[in-house]
Design an enzyme around this catalytic site. Structure first.
Site, short mmCIF file in Angstrom:
data_model
loop_
_atom_site.label_atom_id
_atom_site.label_comp_id
_atom_site.label_asym_id
_atom_site.label_seq_id
_atom_site.Cartn_x
_atom_site.Cartn_y
_atom_site.Cartn_z
N HIS A 89 0.84 -1.20 0.00
CA HIS A 89 0.00 0.00 0.00
C HIS A 89 0.87 1.24 0.00
CE1 HIS A 89 0.41 0.99 4.35
NE2 HIS A 89 0.42 -0.31 4.55
N ASP A 91 -0.34 4.37 0.88
CA ASP A 91 -0.79 5.41 1.81
C ASP A 91 -0.14 5.22 3.18
OD1 ASP A 91 -2.37 3.03 2.12
OD2 ASP A 91 -3.82 4.14 3.32
N ASP A 115 5.90 1.63 7.64
CA ASP A 115 4.57 1.19 7.14
C ASP A 115 4.13 2.08 6.00
OD1 ASP A 115 2.19 -0.10 6.93
OD2 ASP A 115 1.34 0.69 8.76
N GLU A 145 -5.19 1.81 2.36
CA GLU A 145 -5.13 0.62 3.22
C GLU A 145 -5.38 0.98 4.67
OE1 GLU A 145 -3.35 -2.39 5.92
OE2 GLU A 145 -2.73 -0.31 5.68
N GLU A 146 -5.03 2.23 5.04
CA GLU A 146 -5.09 2.61 6.46
C GLU A 146 -6.48 3.11 6.87
OE1 GLU A 146 -2.73 1.87 8.34
OE2 GLU A 146 -0.80 2.04 7.32
N GLU A 174 4.37 -5.66 3.63
CA GLU A 174 4.20 -5.01 4.95
C GLU A 174 5.39 -5.32 5.86
OE1 GLU A 174 1.89 -3.11 6.35
OE2 GLU A 174 0.07 -3.33 5.14
N HIS A 348 3.13 3.66 12.50
CA HIS A 348 2.20 4.70 12.95
C HIS A 348 2.75 5.53 14.12
CE1 HIS A 348 -1.41 2.13 11.30
NE2 HIS A 348 -0.39 2.20 10.47
#
Ligand SMILES: [Zn+2]
Length: 375
Positions: A89, A91, A115, A145-146, A174, A348
């Site tokens: 992903h 994003d 991430d 994705e988030e 990931e 994150h």
């Protein structure tokens, strides 16, 4: 769009919409990761990064490129016997005060480094560089994705282009600390309601207490021994747990209903209907209502193709217990693993940072595997 985008960036103005961004694909890998990091792409604002990825993929003669919204995919058609999908992903969660990126002590620091822009750089550089991989390759760089699952670019792309959602094995880039995390457990949430009869608590013998009846639900959970199930050579630990309970309307009323919410995390040897049947069997005699479900995914690591991958990348192999996007491949009938650089526990966080040595190691492993020919 622009003011809102700027808001998510806390003053950082790199990679604003309308800026011409492109990648130097001959540059060292760490330069590419840094460049990708410095094009912020919080969910819903992936446009500039998707443009740059599309431009890079279009520059490669050996790739057919397809774009849907801000999801960009590319594939080879070399007539190989097997096809592998790599997906990542593009994003991130909103940017804090952690852009532009910085290199400190051999690690690249900044939003998205773990991430999963370290993994993204690996996918992009290999997609462009490997014009004759040993398996046909499909590379999918997807958005959203988030955020909620209905926006997930991988799901939307597969639904719009089912002919692209085919392969024998899939790798999701990931963060996995550079280990191979196979498949994922599925999850099923049910509500179990116990009936009762309302009455004033001063005359409780005239009613029937639904909360007391829920004790029988809890005792079945207490008596239950969750299984560990080996799937394609990996041991998946299951779990069956009460995660909520509600009942009662007032301090002087015998409750006529009580609901226990139960979550079943099940190994990927089961389909959703099989998982549901198991839960109904455990709670036979009770009213069971399914409220949420998502299937798991087999790791497929006992296959010949995956074995070649495991020995070439020389990484630890373990099961994935949480639910991840590899499950989308499960839905498409494709076994899948997570394999990417970075410590997922830093994802994150404001001090998100990825070791450049780990980025290079994952890149090296994938490159060695895809470049080697067995015939
Ligand atoms: Zn991620």
């Amino acid at each position: 769009m622009v003011p809102e985008y700027r808001e998510g960036l806390r003053g950082y103005t790199g990679g604003m919409p309308g800026q011409d961004v492109s990648f130097e694909l001959d540059a060292p890998l760490e330069d590419l990761v840094k460049r990708i990091l410095d094009i912020p792409s919080p969910s819903g604002h992936e446009g500039p990064l998707a443009d740059a990825i599309e431009k890079a993929l279009q520059s490669a003669q050996h790739l057919e490129v397809m774009r849907l919204g801000n999801t960009v995919a590319a594939r080879t058609s070399l007539g190989r016997e097997r096809r592998v999908i790599w997906a990542g992903h593009i994003d991130t969660v909103p940017v804090g005060d952690n852009l532009p990126s910085q290199i400190r002590d051999g690690a690249l620091w900044g939003r998205g480094s773990v991430d999963m822009k370290g993994g993204l750089a690996i996918g992009l550089s290999l997609a462009v560089a490997l014009d004759s991989p040993q398996h046909d390759m499909t590379w999918i760089f997807y958005d959203n994705e988030e955020v909620e699952a209905s926006k997930n670019g991988l799901g939307l792309f597969g639904a719009a282009h089912p002919d692209w959602a085919v392969g024998d094995f899939a790798i999701v880039g990931e963060p996995s600390n550079g280990a191979i995390e196979g498949g994922c457990n599925g999850t099923l949430r049910v509500e179990i309601e116990t009936p009762g009869k309302q009455a004033h608590s001063a005359r409780s013998w005239m009613g029937h207490n639904a909360i007391h009846s829920a004790a029988r639900v809890l005792s079945r959970l207490n008596d239950y021994t969750p299984a560990t199930i080996t799937v394609d050579g990996l041991d998946y630990r299951e779990g069956l747990n009460a995660v909520g309970i509600t009942g009662g309307i007032a301090g002087n009323v015998i409750p006529d209903s009580c609901t226990v919410t139960v979550n079943y995390r099940f190994a990927p040897d089961k389909t959703l209907p099989q998982a549901e049947a198991h839960v109904r069997e455990v709670f036979e005699g009770f009213f069971v209502r399914v409220v949420d479900q998502a299937g798991g995914c087999r790791p497929g690591i006992d296959g010949e193709l995956a074995q070649g991958f495991i020995s070439a990348v020389d990484a630890d192999v373990r099961p994935k217990f949480g639910w991840t996007d590899v499950a989308r491949f499960g839905e498409w009938g494709i076994p899948a693993v997570n394999f990417g650089p970075g410590d997922p526990s830093l994802a994150h966080s404001d001090d998100e940072a990825v070791s450049l040595a780990e980025v290079r190691a994952v890149h090296q492993g994938l490159r060695a595997w895809l470049s080697s020919y067995s015939d």
